[in-house]
Design a protein around this motif. Structure first.
Motif, short mmCIF file in Angstrom:
data_model
loop_
_atom_site.label_atom_id
_atom_site.label_comp_id
_atom_site.label_asym_id
_atom_site.label_seq_id
_atom_site.Cartn_x
_atom_site.Cartn_y
_atom_site.Cartn_z
N GLU A 26 0.85 -1.20 0.00
CA GLU A 26 0.00 0.00 0.00
C GLU A 26 0.89 1.25 0.00
O GLU A 26 1.79 1.38 0.82
N ARG A 27 0.61 2.16 -0.94
CA ARG A 27 1.45 3.37 -1.05
C ARG A 27 0.64 4.46 -1.73
O ARG A 27 -0.43 4.22 -2.29
N SER A 28 1.18 5.67 -1.69
CA SER A 28 0.46 6.83 -2.22
C SER A 28 1.06 7.34 -3.52
O SER A 28 0.76 8.44 -3.97
N PHE A 29 1.95 6.54 -4.15
CA PHE A 29 2.59 6.97 -5.39
C PHE A 29 2.75 5.78 -6.32
O PHE A 29 2.67 4.62 -5.92
N GLU A 30 2.98 6.06 -7.60
CA GLU A 30 3.21 5.00 -8.58
C GLU A 30 4.63 4.46 -8.46
O GLU A 30 5.51 5.11 -7.89
N VAL A 31 4.82 3.28 -9.00
CA VAL A 31 6.14 2.65 -8.97
C VAL A 31 6.50 2.14 -10.35
O VAL A 31 5.65 1.58 -11.05
N SER A 32 7.74 2.36 -10.74
CA SER A 32 8.28 1.82 -11.99
C SER A 32 9.58 1.09 -11.65
O SER A 32 10.51 1.69 -11.10
N ILE A 33 9.64 -0.21 -11.95
CA ILE A 33 10.77 -1.04 -11.52
C ILE A 33 11.49 -1.63 -12.72
O ILE A 33 10.87 -2.22 -13.62
N ASP A 34 12.81 -1.50 -12.73
CA ASP A 34 13.66 -2.15 -13.74
C ASP A 34 14.63 -3.10 -13.04
O ASP A 34 15.35 -2.71 -12.11
N LEU A 35 14.64 -4.35 -13.48
CA LEU A 35 15.55 -5.37 -12.97
C LEU A 35 16.73 -5.52 -13.92
O LEU A 35 16.53 -5.68 -15.13
N PHE A 36 17.94 -5.48 -13.38
CA PHE A 36 19.15 -5.67 -14.19
C PHE A 36 19.85 -6.95 -13.74
O PHE A 36 19.95 -7.23 -12.54
N ASP A 37 20.36 -7.72 -14.68
CA ASP A 37 21.11 -8.91 -14.33
C ASP A 37 22.22 -9.12 -15.35
O ASP A 37 22.03 -8.87 -16.55
N GLN A 38 23.39 -9.60 -14.88
CA GLN A 38 24.50 -9.82 -15.79
C GLN A 38 24.27 -11.04 -16.69
O GLN A 38 24.91 -11.18 -17.74
N LEU A 39 23.37 -11.93 -16.31
CA LEU A 39 23.05 -13.11 -17.12
C LEU A 39 21.93 -12.79 -18.09
O LEU A 39 21.06 -11.97 -17.80
N PRO A 40 21.89 -13.46 -19.25
CA PRO A 40 20.82 -13.20 -20.21
C PRO A 40 19.46 -13.69 -19.75
O PRO A 40 18.44 -13.27 -20.30
#
Length: 449
Positions: A26-40
């Motif tokens: 629960e939160r009062s703002f939007e979220v944008s998430i980017d996952l980075f990984d060294q493996l393909p």
């Protein structure tokens, strides 16, 4: 604040669970998430750290897949933190970063001879048999007798893969190069050594049971290791897992042996002393018998024994790796932190930088710990708005432009789905669920279509 732009470095369970918990919080703002990984490909140690004959544990992937398929998370695979994308880049494009890079190196074992030819880290061997793209395709399986040092699940995985007849791995997703290597192995005896007693082991009853189900492999334990003291008896009476483990051992002790072509020996109260060598190669393993000290530990007895082996695998734990621009505890192999908030050398909180999973707490605990870990870290992310970065280029397209400008051949979620389908097709053609693609360039080519 109307939107949180969050980067997570590491697309294994720790990183994916953190993203999922944040999205559901629960939160009062939007979220944008980017996952980075060294493996393909995503999933970290679930894909590259779990033995191929553990389909039940790999079922965790189904839960992780559901999180990624929700459509709320972007993945950038084949991206190396520190080179392809840096801390300064993250500050330019995000409000905060969570490091979930795990622990993939072998912990050290400081005994003479540990660096001889034929002495290996279990983590490297696990990466090989799991088809990790960054390890050599071949493994020197030329030993008839092998020592495995450790009493955790990884030690049992290594011992089981070494002792198991390769044809019994055919139903799994084992890569072709690994199958060929195991088929050529001359191994007949695998010895597993633990410093403490059978009621102080770190492996689970499930792992132990699976070990005893190997076809044409004798399980050998020694009566001298099962003269329990009061502490061990009390542990069996009060701990259900230990009760089951003791029951398994009791059944093994009653088995007839001597007919199998391979043998798996479990040695308890055996403290590693030295890897013995000749002409630079492993020829044996020396250990000291220990006994309970009455306080849950052990002490040496002064009795030393040797066993002839041609290879040694140390499975004494995993160890984290330092990250560019991020504080690192060299002694414990973790990012110094308080409940996931990263700390500098003066124990002050580093604004905008967080940690979760094994790089946060060390390589202990199962998936349940990873979830609670992520929950704790995410709570601090949500409560730490005052320390968030103010990115100059928060637009979601800016990161893609950055990677393209640097010539990074990144993979995305759609690319993973292509690779996933391709591996399943390879397996279906041979009556198997999946056959892993191992070379990194081939993984990237298939993912990028």
């Amino acid at each position: 604040m109307t939107k949180l732009r969050l980067a997570i470095v590491g697309a294994g369970p720790a990183g994916i669970y953190a993203a999922d918990i944040l999205l559901k919080h629960e939160r009062s703002f939007e979220v944008s998430i980017d996952l980075f990984d060294q493996l393909p490909a995503p999933y970290g140690l679930v894909r590259y750290g779990v033995a191929p004959d553990h389909p039940r544990i790999k079922g965790i992937i189904n839960a992780l897949r559901d999180v990624l398929d929700s459509g709320d998370i972007r993945i950038f695979g084949n991206v190396r933190y520190g080179t392809d994308i840096t801390l300064d880049d993250l500050k330019r494009h995000y409000n905060a970063v969570i490091f979930a890079t795990g622990a993939v190196r072998d912990a050290a074992l400081d005994i003479p001879g540990i660096d001889l030819e034929g002495s290996y880290g279990a983590a490297d061997f696990v990466s090989w048999y799991d088809g990790h793209p960054d390890v050599p395709r071949e493994w020197p399986l030329d030993a008839q007798s092998v020592a495995v040092i450790g009493n955790g699940n990884v030690a049992l995985d290594v011992a089981r893969v070494l002792a198991k007849h390769p044809e019994d791995l055919l139903p799994t997703e084992i890569p072709d190069n690994v199958l060929a290597g195991l088929e050529a192995s001359p191994v007949t005896d695998v010895h597993v050594f633990g410093r403490r007693g059978p009621m102080q082991v770190k492996f689970t009853p499930l792992e132990l049971r699976e070990l005893g189900e190997l076809r044409d492999v004798d399980m050998l334990v020694h009566d001298e290791d099962f003269e329990y003291d009061d502490a061990a008896r009390a542990a069996i009476a009060s701990n259900k897992q230990l009760f089951v483990i003791d029951k398994v051992f009791t059944q093994w002790r009653a088995r007839e042996t001597g007919q199998a072509s391979r043998r798996l020996h479990l040695h308890f109260y055996s403290k590693p002393v030295e890897v013995l060598g000749e002409d630079g190669r492993v020829v044996g393993f020396r250990y000291e018998r220990t006994r309970p000290d009455g306080a849950g530990g052990v002490v040496g007895t002064g009795e030393f024994r040797e066993v002839e082996v041609q290879a040694v695998y140390r499975a004494v734990g995993y160890f984290g790796s330092p990250l560019d621009g991020i504080p690192f505890d060299e002694r414990h192999g973790v990012i110094p932190n308080h409940e996931g908030r990263v700390l500098d050398d003066d124990n002050a909180v580093v604004p905008g930088v967080y940690a979760t999973g094994w790089i946060k707490r060390g390589p202990v605990g199962l998936i349940g710990h990873t979830k609670s870990d992520a929950m704790e870290t995410i709570q601090h992310v949500l409560n730490g708005q005052a320390g968030w970065w103010s990115p100059a280029e928060p637009d979601e397209a800016a990161v893609i432009d950055l990677l393209r400008s640097r010539g990074v051949l990144y993979t995305d979620l759609e690319g993973w789905r292509r690779l996933d389908a391709h591996e399943q097709e390879l397996g279906a053609a041979r009556g198997r669920d999946r056959i892993k693609v191992v070379p990194r360039d081939e993984m990237v080519r298939i993912s990028r279509d």
